[in-house]
Design a protein around this motif. Structure first.
Motif, PDB file in Angstrom:
ATOM      1  N   GLU A 243       0.818  -1.214   0.000  1.00 53.60           N
ATOM      2  CA  GLU A 243       0.000   0.000   0.000  1.00 53.60           C
ATOM      3  C   GLU A 243       0.858   1.273   0.000  1.00 53.60           C
ATOM      4  OE1 GLU A 243      -1.208  -2.207   2.895  1.00 53.60           O
ATOM      5  OE2 GLU A 243      -2.335  -3.270   1.381  1.00 53.60           O
ATOM      6  N   GLY A 245       1.117   3.531  -2.242  1.00 50.13           N
ATOM      7  CA  GLY A 245       0.491   4.709  -2.835  1.00 50.13           C
ATOM      8  C   GLY A 245       0.950   4.903  -4.273  1.00 50.13           C
ATOM      9  N   THR A 275      -0.257   2.425  -6.633  1.00 56.21           N
ATOM     10  CA  THR A 275      -1.642   2.590  -7.045  1.00 56.21           C
ATOM     11  C   THR A 275      -1.621   3.180  -8.457  1.00 56.21           C
ATOM     12  OG1 THR A 275      -2.149   2.964  -4.735  1.00 56.21           O
ATOM     13  CG2 THR A 275      -3.888   3.517  -6.286  1.00 56.21           C
ATOM     14  N   TYR A 568      -0.998   8.879   2.859  1.00 55.59           N
ATOM     15  CA  TYR A 568      -1.988   8.025   2.184  1.00 55.59           C
ATOM     16  C   TYR A 568      -1.489   6.590   2.147  1.00 55.59           C
ATOM     17  CZ  TYR A 568      -3.873  12.487   0.888  1.00 55.59           C
ATOM     18  OH  TYR A 568      -4.389  13.756   0.951  1.00 55.59           O
ATOM     19  N   SER A 570      -2.684   3.613   0.203  1.00 58.77           N
ATOM     20  CA  SER A 570      -3.681   3.150  -0.770  1.00 58.77           C
ATOM     21  C   SER A 570      -3.208   1.843  -1.381  1.00 58.77           C
ATOM     22  CB  SER A 570      -3.940   4.198  -1.840  1.00 58.77           C
ATOM     23  OG  SER A 570      -2.782   4.483  -2.563  1.00 58.77           O
ATOM     24  N   LEU A 581      -9.600   2.828  -8.183  1.00 56.41           N
ATOM     25  CA  LEU A 581      -8.735   3.260  -7.086  1.00 56.41           C
ATOM     26  C   LEU A 581      -7.870   4.468  -7.437  1.00 56.41           C
ATOM     27  CD1 LEU A 581      -7.982   0.266  -4.995  1.00 56.41           C
ATOM     28  CD2 LEU A 581      -7.107   2.452  -4.326  1.00 56.41           C
ATOM     29  N   GLN A 582      -7.365   4.475  -8.661  1.00 56.34           N
ATOM     30  CA  GLN A 582      -6.476   5.584  -9.038  1.00 56.34           C
ATOM     31  C   GLN A 582      -7.240   6.904  -9.026  1.00 56.34           C
ATOM     32  OE1 GLN A 582      -4.096   4.865 -12.552  1.00 56.34           O
ATOM     33  NE2 GLN A 582      -4.155   2.685 -12.189  1.00 56.34           N
ATOM     34  N   THR A 585      -8.313   7.792  -5.389  1.00 55.55           N
ATOM     35  CA  THR A 585      -7.172   8.259  -4.582  1.00 55.55           C
ATOM     36  C   THR A 585      -6.840   9.701  -4.956  1.00 55.55           C
ATOM     37  OG1 THR A 585      -6.336   6.012  -4.510  1.00 55.55           O
ATOM     38  CG2 THR A 585      -4.771   7.729  -3.951  1.00 55.55           C
ATOM     39  N   ARG A 589      -7.071  12.762  -2.419  1.00 54.38           N
ATOM     40  CA  ARG A 589      -5.846  13.543  -2.213  1.00 54.38           C
ATOM     41  C   ARG A 589      -6.094  15.027  -2.486  1.00 54.38           C
ATOM     42  NH1 ARG A 589      -0.292  12.132  -2.548  1.00 54.38           N
ATOM     43  NH2 ARG A 589      -0.720  10.048  -3.274  1.00 54.38           N
ATOM     44  N   ILE A 602      -7.036   4.165   1.613  1.00 56.66           N
ATOM     45  CA  ILE A 602      -8.018   4.011   0.527  1.00 56.66           C
ATOM     46  C   ILE A 602      -7.840   2.581   0.020  1.00 56.66           C
ATOM     47  CG2 ILE A 602      -8.821   4.926  -1.687  1.00 56.66           C
ATOM     48  CD1 ILE A 602      -6.764   7.377  -0.572  1.00 56.66           C
TER      49      ILE A 602
END
Ligand code: SF4
Length: 663
Positions: A243, A245, A275, A568, A570, A581-582, A585, A589, A602
């Motif tokens: 995770e 990010g 991510t 973060y 993610s 997700l992208q 996020t 953000r 996330i």
């Protein structure tokens, strides 16, 4: 063996057992393999095949695919056949959480299965249970009973296995006995490894992932130490920061965790979890690995030798910051400082300081100071023609400093020989630059022992740079010299990712071991201007200072030594992911990036997300199609919120918990 590696000063890869994954050999000094994981729905055969091919063509030597239930595990056969039909024989790995029956199917079909010892048998309820030793042993028997069939299938089919511990998803049983610790992570894997060894099954790779690079690095080191103690041998290591990010932060966190271990020769395969689309992870992996391809020959050709470190004055398994003198705003208990390098360029204007966190307002003639504002500016031979903001001070060359009248704002930088010869020192703060390999840096030790105004700026011209600086700082500790140290790292690499990796590894590895009271990064901006990474332009020449400043603060944030922004956590997303997700996020953000110190997770799915979001303060977790569940810590506070209003609801949650401030 020096606690967890062959040498803390030479570059030596750790000897590990050889593991076969299809035709791929891993461990036992085979090349460090790079891998990634698909983000498609596993039932979408063509989507998964095509994404796997993009990853393979980018250089992935292993491709992992999630198998949340039996039907996805069965579909791995269709995927594998389609890949073979298209000429791709790269080994596939099934990613298993909670479902032994899916693992047992996948192990008969593809080359490797990954199990998470935190949830293979145990269900997580976040309960604290007091076990007697007998009850604990009964639990291990229960695991043996459930896990052994998979081991036997893997043995029969020649399938490899990764026992992949995640810091965030340790079982309640492990948490109850060991807590949320690196030792808990190690023991979680060791319980499964002992069972496999009892069945004489050794085709095993291990991982100890965490989103916090400090925990991750300590856990891998401890795992090697425990394996050597118990078995006298090591299984190959799969390295990764989970995770991590996206963008720079994802790369920086990954490089700090993975790079710190690679420096000491640990790691047989790596995955960088971003991510972003999975094929973008591969170039980052390759950049990380290529730093070590010619490391030994560069060391052989170096004019310097790093002396062995016989007395290790810190624990590599536990964070303790080195005790240092307080010299002005550097060292002691103060957060590490950031130095902005303005050596190049003729003049420095008010507006140039914006890139290092100081925005000038011409009407009020005042600066606004950002959370990530540099503490010092190095100007070399230049003096500034305007009044500086209160929190910013100047470092200039010693000869220039002698001409300066404002000795409260300007401080001298000496080269080590210059410092030894000169008597014109500042009564407050003197920076002394030293190449840790140069014999003059040894002479310095006696001279600075009693000088409580000295801050060392250490750099290394040795190809095995980080260990040589670590060696020198260890000497300082062993000799009782407490002057603060600024980690000075220069990158001449030709891509942005290479520079990020270089800076992150060479300074981050030391910060994780409590070494470093400041950071001073330098580069050659011409080499990387206007480059694109993952489709985004990172840098134009005019904001190179901003790039360096952001990188410095991100490294300090990732090592948790100085918090200046929102954190973060993610997930990289996978076939379980329930929303984009992208995009999400990026949206979260954009509205929360000003919340200094708040950790927001996330996560793509409710099955793994809550377990894996580790120490996040708030969680935004996909819980169904178009549905989001919001968490405060591990506690659900808003269930199945419509995704159209979920970001707003997250903001409300932050407000209700006093974690929100207006921009
Ligand atoms: S948390 Fe993310 S990466 Fe992990 S299983 Fe769920 S969707 Fe996949």
């Amino acid at each position: 063996m020096q606690l967890y590696c062959d040498s803390l000063t030479e570059y030596k890869r750790l000897a590990t057992r050889e593991v076969r994954i299809g035709d791929l050999l891993l461990g036992n000094f085979n090349p460090i393999r790079v891998q990634t994981m698909t983000t498609t729905d596993t039932m979408d055969t063509i989507g998964t095949v095509e994404q796997s091919i993009r990853c393979i063509e980018a250089g992935a030597e292993l491709v992992r695919i999630t198998a949340p239930s039996k039907k996805e595990a069965e579909n791995l056969l269709v995927i594998k056949n389609e890949l073979h039909k298209r000429g791709y024989k790269t080994p596939l790995v099934a990613d298993i959480h909670f479902t032994p029956n899916a693992a047992e199917i996948a192990a008969r079909i593809i080359e490797k299965v990954r199990v998470n010892p935190g949830n293979y048998v145990d269900k997580k309820k976040f309960e604290q249970i007091d076990y007697t030793d007998a009850e604990y042993a009964e639990e291990i028997d229960r695991i043996r009973e459930r896990f052994t069939p998979l081991v036997k299938i893997c043995k029969e089919y020649g399938t490899a296995m990764r026992i992949g511990t995640n810091h965030g998803s340790l079982s309640d049983r492990i948490m109850s006995r060991y807590g949320d610790t690196p030792m808990g992570m190690v023991e979680s894997a060791m319980e499964f490894l002992r069972i496999a060894r009892n069945e004489s099954y050794h085709n095993i790779v291990l991982s100890m992932k965490a989103s916090n690079p400090q925990v991750m690095v300590q856990a891998y080191r401890l795992l090697v130490n425990v394996m050597m103690d118990e078995f006298g041998e090591c299984y190959p290591l799969h390295l990764g920061v989970t995770e991590a990010g996206d963008g720079e932060d994802g790369r920086i966190k990954s490089a700090i965790g993975i790079g710190s271990l690679l420096e000491d020769g640990l790691g047989d395969t790596i995955r960088v979890s971003l991510t972003e689309d999975p094929e973008f992870e591969i170039p980052v992996c390759r950049d990380l690995v290529k730093r070590y391809t010619n490391r030994q020959s560069a060391i052989d050709n170096s004019q310097w030798t790093i002396p062995a470190l016989t007395k290790i004055p810190y624990s590599p398994f536990e964070y303790t910051r080195r005790n240092t003198n307080t010299v002005s705003n550097i060292g002691g208990k103060q957060v590490p400082v950031v130095i902005a390098d303005f050596m190049k360029g003729e003049t420095i204007r008010h507006e140039d300081l914006q890139s290092i966190g100081y925005t000038y307002n011409t009407e009020t003639d005042k600066f606004t100071i950002a959370d990530a504002a540099a503490d010092f500016i190095y100007t070399a031979k230049k003096q500034l023609g305007f009044a500086l903001p209160g929190t910013l001070k100047v470092i200039c060359d010693h000869a220039t400093w002698l001409q300066v009248t404002d000795k409260e704002k300007y401080y001298p930088l000496f080269q080590s020989t210059e410092y030894l010869k000169s008597t014109d020192h500042s009564g407050i703060l003197n920076f002394v630059a030293a190449d840790v390999n140069d014999p003059a840096s040894q002479e310095l030790l006696q001279a600075i022992r009693k000088d409580r105004t000295v801050v060392l700026c250490l750099y290394s011209s040795h190809p095995h740079a980080m260990p040589s600086v670590r060696r020198y700082i260890s000497d300082l500790v062993n000799q009782g010299i407490a002057c603060p140290v600024i980690l000075a790292v220069e990158s001449n690499d030709t891509t942005i990712d290479e520079q990020l990796i270089h800076f992150s590894t060479d300074s981050g590895a030391l910060l994780l071991d409590g070494m470093g009271d400041g950071i001073w990064l330098m580069n050659e901006p011409e080499k990387i201007q206007n480059q694109k990474v993952s489709g985004r332009t990172y840098l134009e020449t005019k904001n190179n200072h901003q790039f360096i400043n952001n990188t410095s603060f991100s490294i300090l944030q990732a090592t948790r030594t100085r918090i200046s922004k929102t954190e973060y956590i993610s997930c990289p997303s996978c076939g379980r992911t329930l929303f984009d997700l992208q995009e999400t996020t990026a949206k979260i953000r954009s509205v929360t990036h000003h919340l200094k110190g708040v950790k927001i997770a996330i996560m793509g799915c409710i099955v793994n997300g809550p377990g894996e979001m580790a120490d996040a303060d708030f969680g935004y977790v996909g819980s169904g199609v178009g549905k989001i569940t919001l968490y405060k810590g591990k506690e659900i506070v808003k269930r199945n919120v419509d995704s159209a209003i979920a970001v707003e609801e997250l903001i409300n949650l932050l407000k209700e918990n006093n974690a929100w401030v207006e921009k």
